[in-house]
Every structure is written in structure tokens, then in C-alpha cells.
Scaffold this motif. Structure first.
Motif, PDB file in Angstrom:
ATOM      1  N   GLU A 123       1.130  -1.301   0.112  1.00 37.93           N
ATOM      2  CA  GLU A 123      -0.275   0.207  -0.240  1.00 37.93           C
ATOM      3  C   GLU A 123       0.731   1.205  -0.047  1.00 37.93           C
ATOM      4  O   GLU A 123       2.107   1.002   0.348  1.00 37.93           O
ATOM      5  CB  GLU A 123      -1.235   0.060   1.312  1.00 37.93           C
ATOM      6  CG  GLU A 123      -2.287  -1.422   1.053  1.00 37.93           C
ATOM      7  CD  GLU A 123      -2.651  -1.027   0.312  1.00 37.93           C
ATOM      8  OE1 GLU A 123      -2.737  -0.509  -0.800  1.00 37.93           O
ATOM      9  OE2 GLU A 123      -3.654  -2.732   0.066  1.00 37.93           O
ATOM     10  N   LYS A 163      -8.290   4.083  -2.908  1.00 39.48           N
ATOM     11  CA  LYS A 163      -9.178   2.758  -3.139  1.00 39.48           C
ATOM     12  C   LYS A 163      -9.988   3.324  -1.794  1.00 39.48           C
ATOM     13  O   LYS A 163     -10.263   4.030  -0.773  1.00 39.48           O
ATOM     14  CB  LYS A 163      -7.899   1.697  -1.673  1.00 39.48           C
ATOM     15  CG  LYS A 163      -6.591   1.219  -3.110  1.00 39.48           C
ATOM     16  CD  LYS A 163      -5.831   0.589  -2.529  1.00 39.48           C
ATOM     17  CE  LYS A 163      -5.292  -0.045  -3.119  1.00 39.48           C
ATOM     18  NZ  LYS A 163      -3.869  -0.948  -3.453  1.00 39.48           N
ATOM     19  N   ASP A 206     -12.855  -1.837  -3.226  1.00 37.69           N
ATOM     20  CA  ASP A 206     -11.946  -3.311  -2.552  1.00 37.69           C
ATOM     21  C   ASP A 206     -12.529  -4.823  -2.937  1.00 37.69           C
ATOM     22  O   ASP A 206     -11.887  -5.512  -2.853  1.00 37.69           O
ATOM     23  CB  ASP A 206     -11.487  -2.738  -0.934  1.00 37.69           C
ATOM     24  CG  ASP A 206     -10.180  -3.507  -0.580  1.00 37.69           C
ATOM     25  OD1 ASP A 206      -9.439  -3.283  -0.655  1.00 37.69           O
ATOM     26  OD2 ASP A 206     -10.817  -4.576   0.098  1.00 37.69           O
ATOM     27  N   LEU A 220      -4.389   4.594  -1.689  1.00 39.45           N
ATOM     28  CA  LEU A 220      -4.746   5.091  -0.266  1.00 39.45           C
ATOM     29  C   LEU A 220      -5.261   5.707   0.108  1.00 39.45           C
ATOM     30  O   LEU A 220      -6.362   6.409   0.324  1.00 39.45           O
ATOM     31  CB  LEU A 220      -4.103   4.300   0.977  1.00 39.45           C
ATOM     32  CG  LEU A 220      -3.715   2.994   1.224  1.00 39.45           C
ATOM     33  CD1 LEU A 220      -3.180   2.693   2.158  1.00 39.45           C
ATOM     34  CD2 LEU A 220      -5.155   1.822   1.777  1.00 39.45           C
ATOM     35  N   ALA A 238       1.828   4.297   5.531  1.00 40.51           N
ATOM     36  CA  ALA A 238       0.897   3.901   4.908  1.00 40.51           C
ATOM     37  C   ALA A 238       0.317   2.098   5.005  1.00 40.51           C
ATOM     38  O   ALA A 238       0.299   1.150   4.629  1.00 40.51           O
ATOM     39  CB  ALA A 238       0.861   3.769   3.823  1.00 40.51           C
ATOM     40  N   GLU A 296      -1.522  -0.767   7.884  1.00 39.56           N
ATOM     41  CA  GLU A 296      -2.464  -1.431   8.070  1.00 39.56           C
ATOM     42  C   GLU A 296      -3.984  -0.371   8.630  1.00 39.56           C
ATOM     43  O   GLU A 296      -5.366  -0.404   8.111  1.00 39.56           O
ATOM     44  CB  GLU A 296      -2.949  -2.686   8.296  1.00 39.56           C
ATOM     45  CG  GLU A 296      -2.160  -3.732   7.328  1.00 39.56           C
ATOM     46  CD  GLU A 296      -3.315  -3.973   6.280  1.00 39.56           C
ATOM     47  OE1 GLU A 296      -4.260  -4.174   6.126  1.00 39.56           O
ATOM     48  OE2 GLU A 296      -2.238  -4.456   5.613  1.00 39.56           O
ATOM     49  N   LYS A 346      -4.580   2.080   6.246  1.00 32.93           N
ATOM     50  CA  LYS A 346      -6.068   1.294   5.013  1.00 32.93           C
ATOM     51  C   LYS A 346      -7.129   1.148   5.773  1.00 32.93           C
ATOM     52  O   LYS A 346      -8.073   1.496   5.451  1.00 32.93           O
ATOM     53  CB  LYS A 346      -5.188  -0.206   5.173  1.00 32.93           C
ATOM     54  CG  LYS A 346      -6.053  -0.415   3.639  1.00 32.93           C
ATOM     55  CD  LYS A 346      -5.245  -1.813   3.656  1.00 32.93           C
ATOM     56  CE  LYS A 346      -6.281  -2.044   1.856  1.00 32.93           C
ATOM     57  NZ  LYS A 346      -5.352  -3.783   2.348  1.00 32.93           N
TER      58      LYS A 346
END
Length: 247
Positions: free
Chosen positions: A3, A77, A82, A130, A153, A155, A158
Motif C-alpha cells: 500500500e 482506494k 476493494d 490509499l 500507509a 494497515e 488502510k
């Protein structure tokens, strides 16, 4: 898939468009309205959720990819695209009624076209950031972002930009109960504007330099474009209601 976020210097006019959700006619009308007002080199940024729930999901997605290839369109995103990406990769996903409309369009394609589109969408989605930082003073994201996440960037970032902030509880209709993350934002002199979608409002929601611009086009309200430089909003009224949360 690693990402990332995108930082851009933009010297052309640009607008940010709210959640389209397969409302191709409204998006195309808004696109022409934007060009008429700001010029044919105007760049369109999208907060994502270009598909699902509407009637022209693949037509909308193909148009977005076409504009992207012309350097006219940038998308971040988002949870709906997704999920479709994960479906195309062969992962097991729960297909809601809104997503079923996109999947049905996809499965109705001839096999050769279906495989070509599958590979095209996978490649496209993997190329998306992202979130996007524009000229160091505007951040475009799907569900929102905290200031301390800008420049990262991982998790945690995200999850926030795709789904927003929730209480862990669910509404009567089975949707995650959302928190208004904009209320706790502590503004500084150099705080950027944050433009996001995901949460539906009747009118653009502005709070602490955060601009919520999902105005429920697919629900029968309107599609919104916002120009952060001129502080202008452009609207296209929905042709009809394509989806209801009561379905």
C-alpha cells in the motif's frame, strides 16, 4: 500488494467528486459541467466507491479507467472497489444486493471480455493509492483520515481510509455504527483540507476543514463535485433512486 499514498503537485484546475456508485449518467453530466466551468484540462479526483448499487457500474468503471489513462482522473482506494477487487482475485466475499448488481453485469459479459476486464480492473486497483495529498494542502480519501496518519500507509491507515471510524456496534439495518471523526480534529495553521466520501449527507458536510461530499447520488439525491481552491460546489441531481438501504 504494498500500500502507498500519492503526493501530487497540481497546476491545473481540479475538483473532487463524491461517491458515484454506478450512476454513470449523473457522473457524465457532472464531468461535462466541470469541463464547461473550469476547462477541458480539469483533473477529476474521486473519493472512490465508483461502483455498486447503481445501474451502470461497469460503464462507470470503464469510463474512470479511460480518464485515468489520459491522466485526467485519480481515484483512491475504497471499500466497494476493494471488495470487487478481492472477488475478481478469487477470494470469498459476501456479495450484498448492491454489489450483486456489479457482479451480475460482470457475469453477463462474454467470457473473453470478462477475463480481459478482470485483469484490467485488478491491475487498475493495485495502482490506486490509499489517499492523495494535493499541493500539500488538500487530502483526498474515501472514508476519512486522521492528521497523524498523513504520510503513512500501514494497515491501521488502510482500515481507517477504507471504512472510517466505528463504535464496534451495528445499526438496526446491520451497518457498522459510525463515529464523526471530524469532531475531534485539532486544527493547526498548516492543517490541510480533507475531502472524503463514504458517509452519506443530504448536503456537503463541512467541519474542521473536513468536507464530506457523498450526497447520495445512488439514493436519489445528487452527485457532488467540490473545488477546494475556489470553495465552489457543483451538483447534478439524480435521475432517480437506484438503490435503497431498505432493499
Amino acid at each position: 500488494m504494498k500500500e502507498f499514498f500519492l503526493s501530487l503537485k497540481v497546476d491545473k484546475p481540479y475538483v473532487v467528486v463524491g461517491d458515484i456508485h454506478g450512476c454513470f449518467d449523473e457522473f457524465y453530466e457532472l464531468f461535462n459541467l466541470v469541463e464547461e466551468k473550469y476547462g477541458k484540462d480539469t483533473i477529476i479526483f474521486s473519493v472512490g466507491d465508483t461502483i455498486d448499487r447503481g445501474d451502470y457500474n461497469l460503464k462507470t468503471l470503464n469510463f474512470c479507467m479511460e480518464l485515468y489513462n489520459k491522466n485526467r482522473f485519480y481515484e483512491v482506494k475504497s471499500n466497494h472497489l476493494d471488495k470487487f477487487y478481492r472477488y475478481l482475485k478469487g477470494n470469498k466475499v459476501k456479495i450484498s444486493y448492491g454489489m450483486q448488481k456489479t457482479v451480475s453485469e460482470f457475469l453477463n459479459l462474454p467470457e473473453e471480455d470478462r477475463e480481459a476486464l478482470r485483469l484490467k480492473v485488478i491491475s487498475y486497483y493495485e495502482s490506486l493509492p490509499l489517499y492523495i495529498v494535493i499541493n500539500d494542502n488538500v487530502v483526498v480519501c474515501h472514508a476519512g483520515i486522521k492528521d497523524e496518519y498523513i504520510g503513512k500507509a500501514d494497515e491501521k491507515v488502510k482500515s481507517f481510509v477504507l471504512y472510517g471510524q466505528t463504535t464496534g456496534r451495528y445499526t438496526e439495518k446491520g451497518f457498522p455504527e459510525r463515529l464523526d471523526w471530524t469532531k475531534d480534529r485539532a486544527l493547526k495553521q498548516d492543517s490541510p483540507k480533507i475531502v472524503y466520501g463514504h458517509v452519506v449527507f443530504d448536503e456537503p458536510y463541512i467541519n474542521n476543514l473536513c468536507y464530506g461530499i457523498d450526497t447520495g447520488a445512488v439514493l436519489g439525491n445528487k452527485l457532488t463535485a467540490y473545488n477546494p481552491e475556489t470553495e465552489e460546489f457543483l451538483f447534478v441531481k439524480s435521475k432517480r433512486q437506484y438503490y435503497s438501504f431498505d432493499d
